[in-house]
Scaffold this active site. Sequence first.
Site, mmCIF file in Angstrom:
data_model
loop_
_atom_site.group_PDB
_atom_site.id
_atom_site.type_symbol
_atom_site.label_atom_id
_atom_site.label_comp_id
_atom_site.label_asym_id
_atom_site.label_seq_id
_atom_site.Cartn_x
_atom_site.Cartn_y
_atom_site.Cartn_z
ATOM 1 N N ASN A 88 9.672 -101.786 -5.648
ATOM 2 C CA ASN A 88 8.481 -102.471 -6.164
ATOM 3 C C ASN A 88 7.961 -103.517 -5.185
ATOM 4 O OD1 ASN A 88 8.151 -101.046 -8.508
ATOM 5 N ND2 ASN A 88 9.444 -102.393 -9.723
ATOM 6 N N GLU A 146 18.482 -98.758 -8.134
ATOM 7 C CA GLU A 146 18.744 -99.981 -7.375
ATOM 8 C C GLU A 146 19.853 -100.740 -8.101
ATOM 9 O OE1 GLU A 146 14.411 -100.897 -5.318
ATOM 10 O OE2 GLU A 146 14.705 -101.514 -7.387
ATOM 11 N N HIS A 185 18.850 -100.552 -11.929
ATOM 12 C CA HIS A 185 17.411 -100.343 -12.098
ATOM 13 C C HIS A 185 17.047 -98.881 -11.854
ATOM 14 C CE1 HIS A 185 13.058 -101.210 -10.700
ATOM 15 N NE2 HIS A 185 13.103 -101.201 -12.010
ATOM 16 N N SER A 210 12.916 -104.828 -14.089
ATOM 17 C CA SER A 210 12.186 -104.522 -12.859
ATOM 18 C C SER A 210 11.853 -105.781 -12.086
ATOM 19 C CB SER A 210 10.859 -103.835 -13.176
ATOM 20 O OG SER A 210 11.061 -102.636 -13.834
HETATM 21 N N1 LIG Z 1 8.360 -98.438 -17.834
HETATM 22 C C1 LIG Z 1 8.747 -98.321 -16.581
HETATM 23 O O1 LIG Z 1 8.149 -97.594 -15.781
HETATM 24 C C2 LIG Z 1 9.977 -99.066 -16.110
HETATM 25 C C3 LIG Z 1 10.610 -98.657 -14.930
HETATM 26 C C4 LIG Z 1 11.790 -99.287 -14.520
HETATM 27 C C5 LIG Z 1 12.285 -100.342 -15.269
HETATM 28 N N2 LIG Z 1 11.637 -100.754 -16.408
HETATM 29 C C6 LIG Z 1 12.245 -101.854 -17.178
HETATM 30 O O2 LIG Z 1 12.944 -101.280 -18.270
HETATM 31 C C7 LIG Z 1 12.903 -102.164 -19.385
HETATM 32 C C8 LIG Z 1 12.308 -101.441 -20.572
HETATM 33 O O3 LIG Z 1 11.004 -101.010 -20.257
HETATM 34 P P1 LIG Z 1 10.284 -99.849 -21.066
HETATM 35 O O4 LIG Z 1 9.050 -99.530 -20.332
HETATM 36 O O5 LIG Z 1 11.249 -98.772 -21.390
HETATM 37 O O6 LIG Z 1 9.912 -100.641 -22.410
HETATM 38 P P2 LIG Z 1 9.455 -100.013 -23.804
HETATM 39 O O7 LIG Z 1 8.596 -101.037 -24.447
HETATM 40 O O8 LIG Z 1 8.936 -98.639 -23.650
HETATM 41 O O9 LIG Z 1 10.825 -99.908 -24.627
HETATM 42 C C9 LIG Z 1 11.558 -101.026 -25.062
HETATM 43 C C10 LIG Z 1 12.429 -100.605 -26.222
HETATM 44 O O10 LIG Z 1 13.269 -101.695 -26.552
HETATM 45 C C11 LIG Z 1 13.324 -101.793 -27.973
HETATM 46 N N3 LIG Z 1 13.704 -103.139 -28.343
HETATM 47 C C12 LIG Z 1 12.941 -104.262 -28.341
HETATM 48 N N4 LIG Z 1 13.677 -105.312 -28.734
HETATM 49 C C13 LIG Z 1 14.924 -104.848 -28.998
HETATM 50 C C14 LIG Z 1 16.122 -105.448 -29.453
HETATM 51 N N5 LIG Z 1 16.189 -106.759 -29.687
HETATM 52 N N6 LIG Z 1 17.209 -104.667 -29.637
HETATM 53 C C15 LIG Z 1 17.171 -103.348 -29.388
HETATM 54 N N7 LIG Z 1 16.049 -102.716 -28.949
HETATM 55 C C16 LIG Z 1 14.950 -103.463 -28.759
HETATM 56 C C17 LIG Z 1 11.931 -101.391 -28.410
HETATM 57 O O11 LIG Z 1 11.910 -101.004 -29.772
HETATM 58 C C18 LIG Z 1 11.647 -100.229 -27.461
HETATM 59 O O12 LIG Z 1 12.145 -99.008 -27.992
HETATM 60 C C19 LIG Z 1 12.115 -103.379 -18.922
HETATM 61 O O13 LIG Z 1 13.021 -104.355 -18.462
HETATM 62 C C20 LIG Z 1 11.280 -102.837 -17.784
HETATM 63 O O14 LIG Z 1 10.950 -103.841 -16.842
HETATM 64 C C21 LIG Z 1 10.507 -100.133 -16.849
#
Ligand SMILES: NC(=O)c1ccc[n+]([C@@H]2O[C@H](COP(=O)([O-])OP(=O)(O)OC[C@H]3O[C@@H](n4cnc5c(N)ncnc54)[C@H](O)[C@@H]3O)[C@@H](O)[C@H]2O)c1
Length: 548
Positions: free
Chosen positions: A192, A154, A142, A121
């Site tokens: 964002n 995106e 994204h 993000s």
């Molecule tokens: N949460 C949101 O609203 C949102 C929206 C758009 C984009 N994002 C982006 O998406 C990405 C993930 O965010 P999220 O909220 O889903 O995070 P999250 O913490 O909910 O999930 C992350 C996952 O990655 C796993 N993980 C961590 N290290 C790992 C590794 N080395 N190998 C494999 N898996 C691994 C974790 O176990 C977890 O299941 C980030 O880059 C975030 O900026 C988040």
Amino acid sequence: MAPHISKVAVIGLGTMGAGIVEVFAKAGHEVYAVDGTPELAERGKGFVTTSLDRAVSKGKLAEDERNATLDRITFTAELADLADADLVLEAVPERMEIKHAIFTALDDIVRADAVLASNTSSLSLTEIAAGTAHPARVVGMHFFNPAPVLALVEVIRTVLVDPEVVDAVRELALNLGKKPVVVGDRAGFVANALLIPYLARAIALYQTGAVSRTDLDNAGRVGIGLPMGPLTLCDLVGLDVVKEVCEVMYDATKRPSDASPSLLKQLVLAGRLGRKTGQGFYDYSADAGADEGESTGGMTTAAAVVGKGEIAELLATSLAQAGVGVTRIADPDADVAGLAGSPLVVLVGDAAEGCASCGGDGAECGCGATESPHDWFTGVAGVLDERSVVLTADEASEFALTGVLPADVAVLPLRLHRPTKGGQVAEFGIPLQATAEQVATVRDTLEAAGFVPIAGPARPGLVVDALLFQHLNDAVAMVDAGYATPEDIDTAMTAGCGYPVGLFAILDELGADVVADGLVEQASLDPSIVPSPLLLEHAAADKPFLAR
Ligand SMILES: NC(=O)c1ccc[n+]([C@@H]2O[C@H](COP(=O)([O-])OP(=O)(O)OC[C@H]3O[C@@H](n4cnc5c(N)ncnc54)[C@H](O)[C@@H]3O)[C@@H](O)[C@H]2O)c1
């Protein structure tokens, strides 16, 4: 050659990854779904299965489609399994070192023509790409939360990427039924970069203590017409996430309005991250009390509505329906002596009919009536004293009273906004002369008359336009910078943030001149508010942003 994307992999099965796996598999792709350990991969399987089962129970997905979708997904903890993937999308936590480690490992595993995508993000795609062996195949993809629901994707291109990779990912998003918007690598991308400063401004206003959280949320939800208010949205997104994106934005722009407000920092330090921790701007615990009570004044029993036009009629009718005894004066020659002592007096100039003195064009009629006090309202002012609360429903009536009423009479600017799905906002400004009881009475009276009341300091823009006009100006500045088109920005805000209409659709309806003038007035409070040159040009040319 343009990459062909059939088999995909998603790494990280948390909030985003699990939803993205579902989107790909439902669209018919074979998917590797990867998390750090077999247990975490199993947990991810649980997330996807639960979501599919919910869709079945709601009648949105057939049982056999659910089974076929799950059959297309291979859950694993082994990156080595991804050797034949055409595209690998990472959705691991938002930390550069974790993303780098994943992509470095993938460089030795996937084919040289496989696409590597990041769901980041806020991190620099260029930095992620530059750290890999083949930066030309690294792109941003994204998704928005919840990925199965929100249509925006995106697609982020860097200066290093092969344009055919960008085209292929855009095509892929379209085939998933999403709405892709292709943009360059800039902090916050489109959605964002526009949403977060808007939320930060709402928090900054809340932390002054001058506007309640309910009023701020009503300003966004009812006044602007968005799906929810800014503070409720912050609690949903997570205050830690809002703060993090604020910091990334501020780092890139150094604009004061992008900085994290101190209250946001304090709440994050205190562990009040919003819904996920049970408390943020609101308390979500079972024993949380009702929201702060706003009114203790009780509505007024009598009011006078002086002026012509639709707003005057609407106010008079609504007040009468609420049981208020309304004295209606719509004739400039009527005797106004009886208004003395009236508890509530509403003055409404009539922009549609023009200046009451000459019939010219409202506040800019040029007859001099707005330069010198307006005869009609001046006559009314002559009989009023501190027993009355005076509401002025437009700038012409405000101007007419300037310097005419005794200094201790409370004159409250009132603005009726266009009705939205949530109702119609009647917001008023609180001058220093107003007592708490008077404010409560005005609030209760407007509410009883069927409006959603909002109160804040009597300053340019009040609350709704202070939030909306700067939000619109940010969108125009983004176009002015050549980063995105008005159409793409409207797609981003509707498909990614659930806005019922885009920012440029709102701007075109209001008029660039109205927004530009409003911003100039607001700049008297904050010199960092500067109308975008492109906004001023559209205002001068009277030209909408969107093709009609
Ligand atoms: N949460 C949101 O609203 C949102 C929206 C758009 C984009 N994002 C982006 O998406 C990405 C993930 O965010 P999220 O909220 O889903 O995070 P999250 O913490 O909910 O999930 C992350 C996952 O990655 C796993 N993980 C961590 N290290 C790992 C590794 N080395 N190998 C494999 N898996 C691994 C974790 O176990 C977890 O299941 C980030 O880059 C975030 O900026 C988040």
